[in-house]
Write an enzyme that holds these catalytic residues in place. Structure first.
Site, PDB file in Angstrom:
ATOM      1  N   HIS A 403       0.815  -1.216   0.000  1.00 30.39           N
ATOM      2  CA  HIS A 403       0.000   0.000   0.000  1.00 30.39           C
ATOM      3  C   HIS A 403       0.853   1.273   0.000  1.00 30.39           C
ATOM      4  CE1 HIS A 403      -3.692   1.971  -0.026  1.00 30.39           C
ATOM      5  NE2 HIS A 403      -4.292   1.441   1.022  1.00 30.39           N
ATOM      6  N   ASP A 407      -2.234   2.253  -4.616  1.00 26.30           N
ATOM      7  CA  ASP A 407      -3.466   2.701  -3.961  1.00 26.30           C
ATOM      8  C   ASP A 407      -4.548   1.634  -4.077  1.00 26.30           C
ATOM      9  OD1 ASP A 407      -2.338   5.126  -3.267  1.00 26.30           O
ATOM     10  OD2 ASP A 407      -2.955   6.087  -5.154  1.00 26.30           O
TER      11      ASP A 407
END
Length: 432
Positions: A403, A407
């Site tokens: 992450h 995204d």
């Protein structure tokens, strides 16, 4: 004597684990014959005989560790015996003088046990010399050395002898100790759990293999250094299954390899990576490195554990090229012949837990990569299609991603691209 040493197997590798000895002590070997498997942090390799002769003095048994350059055995140079016999020309005979060797003084430090050792004596009769691999099997099956006929040179008991004995129905001798009273149950102390007299509650301690240690370290590294998150979707495998069924015979006839599911997913992954390049990138310090090539790691279960060989430049490969590469890696992994360079690099990984029956999982990213696709078992499930409930072959997909660089929107869209491509394989050929 010619020394057999641990070879240099990589710039950063200083220690190896001894695997299976392919030849027994006393065997005659030709120059270049593989003597032993050794495991490194990345792969297994074989050590060949430097010269023809009899294998002597195996110093490091299986599962033990040795440093690069260490001597692990010796070879006594000799021509091949007449008739192709592998027995040494003068195998040491079992004599009463050898059997009656004095015992060390009580409390003295015991001498180190050589690789082949002699079993404990009973009733004044000398027992066979037991090779290390055979001793492990004897312990596993609760057998004594004198129960198993020995066929090795000089009366040695080999691993093959124990395997043959067990395979022929041989069993450990029944214990002579009387069974305890009280219905066959033993209580260690008041309030302790009851254990049946014949139950097996032993423990076995084995060193972790080099490959397993590397896998463990990398998985812990991924968990500690990356912000991992997993998103899921499901895909209807019907269209791909129908396509494979229609063309499988023609494909095998033309290319000499079966058309599997993995080539479809590899192609779909390349298409998704093109659309969402962050999933194909990696973090280096404070920079993001975007790769414009697609080297896909394919997780394969091998003889020593899971390995992830890399299929390079998948964007330039045909379906047949991909299937051949995967098949070659599969055979090499099963025979522990994966080379270290086969495991290096990789921009993305595909792991198929479905071949083992996994319905759903959260795969772990292989650093420094930023994503891994998990495939799972295909199951018939009721699905709503055009207002009708129909049974379709469905598979859950899982994308674990870093992450820090990918995204959530990109990850979900990436996985949806995989789903749409697999459910409509014509996209792979029309590039839409």
């Amino acid at each position: 004597m010619v020394e057999v040493k641990v070879p240099q197997v990589g710039e950063s590798i200083s220690e190896v684990q001894i695997g299976q000895w392919l030849k027994q002590e006393g065997d005659w070997v030709a120059a270049g014959d593989d003597l032993v498997d050794i495991e490194t942090e990345k792969a297994s390799v074989q050590v060949p005989a430097p010269e023809a002769g009899f294998l002597r003095n195996i110093r490091v048994p299986a599962d033990e560790f040795a440093a690069v350059g260490d001597t692990i055995a010796e070879i006594e140079p000799a021509p091949q015996p007449a008739g192709g016999s592998t027995a040494p020309p003068s195998a040491p005979a079992a004599t009463p003088e050898r059997a009656a060797a004095p015992e060390p003084a009580r409390g003295a430090e015991p001498a180190p046990t050589p690789a082949p050792h002699r079993a404990a004596e009973s009733n004044g009769a000398e027992e066979p010399i037991v090779m290390p691999a055979a001793q492990r099997l004897l312990s596993e099956h609760g057998l004594r050395a004198e129960q198993v006929p020995a066929s090795g040179p000089g009366g040695r008991l080999l691993k093959e002898d124990v395997v043959a004995f067990v395979g022929a129905g041989g069993a450990a001798a029944a214990p002579s100790a009387p069974a305890p009273a009280g219905g066959g149950l033993v209580a260690a102390a008041s309030g302790a759990s009851l254990v049946t007299a014949g139950s097996q509650r032993g423990e076995e301690v084995k060193p972790m293999s080099m490959i397993r240690r590397t896998i463990a370290a990398r998985l812990v590294e991924a968990q500690q250094t990356a912000a991992l998150l997993t998103t899921f979707n499901e895909v209807d495998m019907g269209p791909v299954m129908e396509l494979r069924k229609k063309y499988k015979d023609v494909f095998v006839e033309k290319h000499g390899v079966k058309l599997g599911f993995m080539s479809f997913f590899a192609k779909a992954v390349v298409e998704a990576l093109r659309r969402f390049p962050a999933v194909n990138a990696e973090i280096r310090g404070n920079h993001v490195v975007y790769r414009h090539y697609y080297d896909i790691g394919i997780a394969i279960g091998g003889g020593k554990g899971l390995v992830v060989p890399v299929v390079r430049n998948v964007e330039q490969m045909s379906f047949a090229d991909i299937e051949r590469a995967i098949a070659d890696y599969g055979r090499a992994a099963a025979e522990n012949r994966i080379n270290p360079q086969d495991l290096e690099g990789g921009t993305f990984t595909i792991s198929n837990g479905g071949v083992y029956g996994s319905l759903l999982s959260t795969p772990i990213v292989n650093p420094p990569q930023s994503g891994i696709l998990g495939l799972h078992a295909i199951q018939d499930r009721p699905m709503a299609v055009n207002g009708q409930v129909v049974i379709r072959p469905m598979m859950y997909l899982a994308l674990t991603y870093d992450h820090r660089i990918v995204d959530g929107r990109e990850a979900v869209s990436f996985l949806r691209t995989i789903k749409e491509t697999i459910e409509d394989p014509a996209r792979l050929f029309l590039e839409v």
